[in-house]
Design a protein around this motif. Structure first.
Motif, mmCIF file in Angstrom:
data_model
loop_
_atom_site.group_PDB
_atom_site.id
_atom_site.type_symbol
_atom_site.label_atom_id
_atom_site.label_comp_id
_atom_site.label_asym_id
_atom_site.label_seq_id
_atom_site.Cartn_x
_atom_site.Cartn_y
_atom_site.Cartn_z
ATOM 1 N N ALA A 70 -6.518 17.311 -7.692
ATOM 2 C CA ALA A 70 -7.109 16.791 -6.354
ATOM 3 C C ALA A 70 -6.867 15.189 -6.342
ATOM 4 N N VAL A 71 -6.960 14.467 -7.676
ATOM 5 C CA VAL A 71 -6.732 13.013 -7.450
ATOM 6 C C VAL A 71 -5.493 12.504 -7.808
ATOM 7 N N TYR A 72 -4.465 13.453 -7.725
ATOM 8 C CA TYR A 72 -3.046 13.128 -8.373
ATOM 9 C C TYR A 72 -2.633 11.903 -7.496
ATOM 10 N N HIS A 73 -2.463 11.903 -6.296
ATOM 11 C CA HIS A 73 -1.904 10.790 -5.427
ATOM 12 C C HIS A 73 -2.644 9.535 -5.562
ATOM 13 N N ARG A 74 -4.147 9.587 -5.822
ATOM 14 C CA ARG A 74 -4.876 8.114 -6.029
ATOM 15 C C ARG A 74 -4.615 7.732 -7.304
ATOM 16 N N MET A 75 -4.784 8.673 -8.422
ATOM 17 C CA MET A 75 -4.364 8.133 -9.873
ATOM 18 C C MET A 75 -2.958 7.583 -10.208
ATOM 19 N N VAL A 76 -1.923 8.179 -9.538
ATOM 20 C CA VAL A 76 -0.579 7.852 -9.606
ATOM 21 C C VAL A 76 -0.631 6.475 -9.307
ATOM 22 N N ARG A 78 -2.969 4.228 -8.176
ATOM 23 C CA ARG A 78 -3.912 3.166 -9.039
ATOM 24 C C ARG A 78 -3.315 2.803 -10.405
ATOM 25 N N ASN A 79 -3.102 3.629 -11.270
ATOM 26 C CA ASN A 79 -2.699 3.570 -12.479
ATOM 27 C C ASN A 79 -1.111 2.803 -12.545
ATOM 28 N N ARG A 80 -0.323 2.920 -11.480
ATOM 29 C CA ARG A 80 0.774 2.396 -11.466
ATOM 30 C C ARG A 80 0.667 0.762 -11.190
ATOM 31 N N VAL A 81 -0.352 0.507 -10.439
ATOM 32 C CA VAL A 81 -0.702 -0.993 -10.335
ATOM 33 C C VAL A 81 -1.232 -1.551 -11.487
ATOM 34 N N TRP A 82 -2.057 -0.766 -12.082
ATOM 35 C CA TRP A 82 -2.625 -1.290 -13.383
ATOM 36 C C TRP A 82 -1.370 -1.304 -14.542
ATOM 37 N N LEU A 83 -0.385 -0.504 -14.525
ATOM 38 C CA LEU A 83 0.447 -0.694 -15.518
ATOM 39 C C LEU A 83 1.262 -1.627 -15.335
ATOM 40 N N ALA A 84 1.609 -2.304 -14.063
ATOM 41 C CA ALA A 84 2.534 -3.421 -13.469
ATOM 42 C C ALA A 84 1.556 -4.692 -13.962
ATOM 43 N N ARG A 85 0.387 -4.525 -13.638
ATOM 44 C CA ARG A 85 -0.482 -5.815 -13.893
ATOM 45 C C ARG A 85 -0.747 -6.200 -15.257
ATOM 46 N N LEU A 105 7.008 6.355 -0.029
ATOM 47 C CA LEU A 105 7.569 6.702 1.455
ATOM 48 C C LEU A 105 8.647 7.396 1.566
ATOM 49 N N ALA A 106 9.843 7.318 0.680
ATOM 50 C CA ALA A 106 10.588 8.155 1.279
ATOM 51 C C ALA A 106 10.538 9.272 0.758
ATOM 52 N N ARG A 107 9.693 9.754 0.128
ATOM 53 C CA ARG A 107 9.210 11.272 -0.450
ATOM 54 C C ARG A 107 8.562 11.943 0.522
ATOM 55 N N ARG A 108 8.156 11.132 1.884
ATOM 56 C CA ARG A 108 7.434 11.763 2.830
ATOM 57 C C ARG A 108 6.284 12.465 2.598
ATOM 58 N N PRO A 109 5.383 11.995 1.866
ATOM 59 C CA PRO A 109 4.133 12.822 1.508
ATOM 60 C C PRO A 109 3.431 13.019 2.524
ATOM 61 N N SER A 110 2.348 13.866 2.608
ATOM 62 C CA SER A 110 1.558 14.376 3.772
ATOM 63 C C SER A 110 0.765 13.323 4.271
ATOM 64 N N ARG A 111 -0.048 13.357 5.388
ATOM 65 C CA ARG A 111 -0.905 12.132 5.678
ATOM 66 C C ARG A 111 -1.932 12.358 4.843
ATOM 67 N N PRO A 112 -2.743 13.441 4.302
ATOM 68 C CA PRO A 112 -3.696 13.172 3.508
ATOM 69 C C PRO A 112 -3.381 12.308 2.022
ATOM 70 N N LEU A 114 -0.541 10.502 1.369
ATOM 71 C CA LEU A 114 -0.374 9.156 1.571
ATOM 72 C C LEU A 114 -1.721 8.136 1.889
ATOM 73 N N LYS A 115 -2.749 8.813 2.436
ATOM 74 C CA LYS A 115 -4.128 8.052 2.303
ATOM 75 C C LYS A 115 -4.596 7.952 1.181
ATOM 76 N N ALA A 116 -4.529 9.087 0.286
ATOM 77 C CA ALA A 116 -5.137 8.957 -1.033
ATOM 78 C C ALA A 116 -4.102 7.865 -1.861
ATOM 79 N N TRP A 117 -2.844 8.148 -1.593
ATOM 80 C CA TRP A 117 -2.222 7.173 -2.425
ATOM 81 C C TRP A 117 -2.210 5.485 -2.138
ATOM 82 N N PHE A 118 -2.563 5.042 -0.843
ATOM 83 C CA PHE A 118 -2.565 3.885 -0.368
ATOM 84 C C PHE A 118 -4.166 3.637 -0.976
ATOM 85 N N GLY A 119 -5.417 4.642 -0.866
ATOM 86 C CA GLY A 119 -6.422 4.178 -1.587
ATOM 87 C C GLY A 119 -6.487 3.742 -2.934
#
Length: 152
Positions: A70-76, A78-85, A105-112, A114-119
């Motif tokens: 359930a937390v896949y998009h959010r964790m991916v 968040r952790n990518r930002v942490w990895l870079a930082r 964005l190119a992978r065209r995720p669903s609206r929910p 994408l919302k989790a990813w941006f969160g």
């Protein structure tokens, strides 16, 4: 299916020398899911260690979608930002994250999704990422020579 030097590894099927863990530390606990292996791999490569993929060792595991969590998009995100930082030279941080924003964005995720990813992306910028130890430029070059420049 050929053995080679690589830039990261899967956490479910690996062996790491104790000397590596003593020198560069272990997996970052706060990551919990996604990119913790890459964080360790980048630190190990920066310290001069090598990572080998062994095609002669086979792991049998059913194919599963990572999005089953359930937390896949959010964790991916968040952790990518942490990895870079934590690991990239400052000039590469926006490049790396910009590339991943476009790929997402190119992978065209669903609206929910994408919302989790941006969160998660926002959370990665607004929460502590752990100690910052940018890799050396020679490590950036090494990753590039191995086929995975740290902007992808």
């Amino acid at each position: 299916m050929r053995s080679s030097r690589v830039t990261t590894f899967l956490g479910g099927a690996n062996a790491v020398r104790t000397a590596v863990l003593k020198e560069v530390g272990g997996l970052p606990d706060a990551f919990f899911y996604a990119h913790e292996e890459t964080d360790l791999a980048w630190r190990a490569l920066d310290a001069g260690w090598m990572i080998d993929y062994r095609a002669d060792m086979v792991l049998f595991h059913p194919t599963t979608a990572p999005s089953r969590h359930a937390v896949y998009h959010r964790m991916v995100a968040r952790n990518r930002v942490w990895l870079a930082r934590r690991n990239l030279p400052a000039v590469l941080v926006p490049v790396y994250l910009g590339v991943w924003l476009l790929l997402t964005l190119a992978r065209r995720p669903s609206r929910p999704a994408l919302k989790a990813w941006f969160g998660g992306f926002k959370e990665g910028w607004t929460s502590p990422s752990g100690p910052r130890r940018p890799m050396r430029w020679r490590t950036v070059w090494r990753l590039t020579r191995l086929g995975r420049p740290p902007v992808i």
